[in-house]
Design a protein around this motif. Structure first.
Motif, PDB file in Angstrom:
ATOM      1  N   UNK A 191     101.407 -17.246  84.761  1.00 36.29           N
ATOM      2  CA  UNK A 191     100.003 -17.603  84.982  1.00 36.29           C
ATOM      3  C   UNK A 191      99.903 -19.077  85.367  1.00 36.29           C
ATOM      4  N   UNK A 192     100.021 -19.401  86.651  1.00 35.81           N
ATOM      5  CA  UNK A 192      99.899 -20.806  87.073  1.00 35.81           C
ATOM      6  C   UNK A 192      98.515 -21.358  86.732  1.00 35.81           C
ATOM      7  N   UNK A 193      98.501 -22.597  86.241  1.00 41.62           N
ATOM      8  CA  UNK A 193      97.244 -23.225  85.826  1.00 41.62           C
ATOM      9  C   UNK A 193      96.958 -24.482  86.637  1.00 41.62           C
ATOM     10  N   UNK A 194      97.995 -25.285  86.845  1.00 42.42           N
ATOM     11  CA  UNK A 194      97.803 -26.593  87.470  1.00 42.42           C
ATOM     12  C   UNK A 194      98.243 -26.573  88.941  1.00 42.42           C
ATOM     13  N   UNK A 195      97.790 -27.540  89.724  1.00 46.55           N
ATOM     14  CA  UNK A 195      98.131 -27.580  91.153  1.00 46.55           C
ATOM     15  C   UNK A 195      99.630 -27.610  91.434  1.00 46.55           C
ATOM     16  N   UNK A 196     100.425 -28.153  90.500  1.00 42.84           N
ATOM     17  CA  UNK A 196     101.873 -28.205  90.717  1.00 42.84           C
ATOM     18  C   UNK A 196     102.561 -26.876  90.418  1.00 42.84           C
ATOM     19  N   UNK A 197     101.777 -25.850  90.050  1.00 44.08           N
ATOM     20  CA  UNK A 197     102.340 -24.528  89.795  1.00 44.08           C
ATOM     21  C   UNK A 197     102.716 -24.267  88.350  1.00 44.08           C
ATOM     22  N   UNK A 198     102.609 -25.272  87.482  1.00 44.62           N
ATOM     23  CA  UNK A 198     102.941 -25.074  86.075  1.00 44.62           C
ATOM     24  C   UNK A 198     101.871 -24.241  85.392  1.00 44.62           C
ATOM     25  N   UNK A 199     102.271 -23.550  84.335  1.00 46.57           N
ATOM     26  CA  UNK A 199     101.328 -22.702  83.632  1.00 46.57           C
ATOM     27  C   UNK A 199     101.993 -21.946  82.505  1.00 46.57           C
ATOM     28  N   UNK A 200     101.462 -20.796  82.168  1.00 45.95           N
ATOM     29  CA  UNK A 200     101.911 -20.040  81.003  1.00 45.95           C
ATOM     30  C   UNK A 200     102.932 -18.974  81.376  1.00 45.95           C
TER      31      UNK A 200
END
Length: 490
Positions: free
Chosen positions: A356-365
């Motif tokens: 589940x990407x959250x941030x613009x850099x592709x990081x997430x859960x």
């Protein structure tokens, strides 16, 4: 004639012909010649004016017949013949390193006496990386003119060796100083104070990673002198910010310093997944000034204050509460990376994408992974039971081999629909609801509920390990109250 700094340099001279680079008034070679410790000397400087001052000193002491004055940029114009000792004092560590690196002849067999006025750590690093051995190192304090207070210096005795190595940061700072010597210990403590100041400035400007490196090094130096380093709540927060950067905070989450005074001194930190009433009372009883948790002690607004509420209890007893929720889920090395590292050896997992990407850099859960060593659904259930050390694992047995899976820590049953978009065979999480079990069965997906607590409490040993590495001298302990809040009949 010599001050304490130059006297220490003179004490380290071993041979009969000394070369003093940057001689200034030539006090050192004049004293060595006059005392008879050296038979001859070279006094060198890059400018004519110091050489004239040197000539005056040598004439006054009656040793001009045994001294040679040479105009030279470092060692460039110095003839090697007969030189036993080279003294380079009163310059910056970087300049001394350059002078040695530009020497036109081999330094093999020469006794080097080096006294950096600034950046001694740079000189020590250069010596080690270029195959020089530090034979001896001592500290000395001096007063300069009419100035109040003392100035601390180090004198390094080195020779060309055969083995180069990269020194540790603590060796760069302390070298071979004998810290049982009071002046050496005070010298190191003064350097530690400078590092603390630099670290605090970086910390207060938001550069937590660089700050903690300096604060940690300063603490290690204090420990080497027999002292006990002190941290503040602000330092503890900065350390957490290096582990799980607050820049990864998910909108709507409540993370950070939720309770406490940033300037409060800290000697002990209690770690727990949840800040419960029992955890706060344990902190009070054991003398911990800070509790670090994953789940926020305040998540929803408090409309009334009750004595038994953990946040109110912590406030009453002056316990700081630092909570890192979504940043610890999302961060590199955080909870979901820990789960990957736990499962990867048994199944040869390979990360394919963030669940589940959250941030613009592709990081997430969470993660979506391919499975190299295919495994049946029931076998995976047993593997998860052992890995998470949970009392029970609830799952749907599809009876088929799992070739692709996804996982997300904590209460991620609600993200099953996201995982299904990746054409997975299995999904691992906690807090699965009845309708999600039905969805999994309808879509032939092996769904695993390993419990919210067990899929996240795995982060506590990781946090303690990181703090022990980054904050030497800080007492860290896992709360006895850190346990699954659910009881089971199996």
């Amino acid at each position: 004639m010599l001050d304490k700094r130059l006297k220490l340099c003179a004490d380290m001279v071993k041979g009969s012909r000394v070369c003093d680079i940057g001689t200034d008034h030539a006090c050192l070679p004049a004293e060595l010649l006059k005392s008879g410790k050296c038979r001859s000397a070279i006094a060198a400087d890059i400018n004519e004016a110091p050489l004239e001052a040197a000539r005056t000193t040598l004439e006054k002491e009656g040793v001009t017949d045994r001294a040679e004055l040479i105009l030279s940029d470092g060692l460039k114009n110095i003839p090697e013949q007969g030189i036993t000792d080279i003294v380079i004092a009163g310059m910056g560590g970087e300049l001394i390193s350059r002078i040695l690196s530009e020497c036109p002849w081999s330094l093999e067999g020469k006794n080097l006496i080096l006294q950096p006025m600034t950046r001694p750590e740079q000189l020590i690093k250069w010596l080690c990386e270029n195959g020089f051995e530090i034979i001896d190192q001592r500290a000395v304090s001096c007063r300069r003119g009419s100035a109040d207070g003392r100035f601390f210096y180090t004198v390094i005795n080195a020779k060309k060796g055969s083995t180069a190595f990269t020194p540790t940061p603590i060796f760069e700072q302390t070298g071979k100083l004998d810290l049982s010597d009071p002046e050496a210990a005070e010298y190191v403590r003064n350097k530690a104070e400078s590092l603390y100041s630099a670290g605090y400035a970086l910390r207060d400007s938001g550069r937590s990673e660089q700050a903690i490196k300096k604060i940690s090094l300063a603490a290690e130096m204090i420990i080497k002198t027999g002292g006990r380093p002190m941290y503040t709540v602000k330092d503890i927060f900065a350390m957490m910010d290096t582990i799980a950067p607050m820049k990864n905070l998910h909108k709507g989450d409540n993370s950070g310093l939720l309770m406490g005074d940033t300037g409060e001194q800290v000697t002990k930190v209690l770690f727990t997944l949840d800040i419960t009433k029992e955890a706060v009372l344990e902190a009070v009883e054991t003398g911990a000034q800070v509790i670090i948790s994953h789940h926020p002690v305040i998540f929803n607004p408090l409309y009334r204050l009750e004595e038994n509420d953990p946040a109110c209890l912590a406030f009453r007893h002056g316990i700081a509460c630092i909570c890192f929720h979504s940043p610890l889920d999302i961060s590199k090395g955080g909870i979901n990376d820990i789960i990957f590292d736990m499962l990867e050896p048994s199944m040869s997992l390979k990360k394919l994408s963030v669940l589940e990407p959250i941030h613009p850099d592709g990081s997430g859960y969470g993660w979506v992974c391919s499975v190299g060593e295919h495994i049946l659904a029931k076998e995976l259930g047993h593997l998860l039971h052992a890995a998470f050390k949970c009392r029970i694992v609830r799952y749907t047995d599809t009876g088929k081999q799992i070739k692709k899976l996804a996982f997300c820590s904590g209460g991620a049953g609600s993200t099953l629909h996201l995982a299904m978009k990746y054409d997975i065979d299995a999904y691992i999480c906690g807090d699965v609801k009845h309708d999600q079990w039905i969805t999994a069965r309808n879509n032939d997906i092996a769904l695993y509920d390993c419990g919210h607590f067990h899929t996240e409490d795995i982060v506590i040993p990781y946090l303690i390990k990181r703090f022990n590495e980054g904050c030497p001298g800080l007492e860290t302990v896992r709360a006895k109250a850190d346990r699954d809040p659910v009881d089971y009949i199996v």
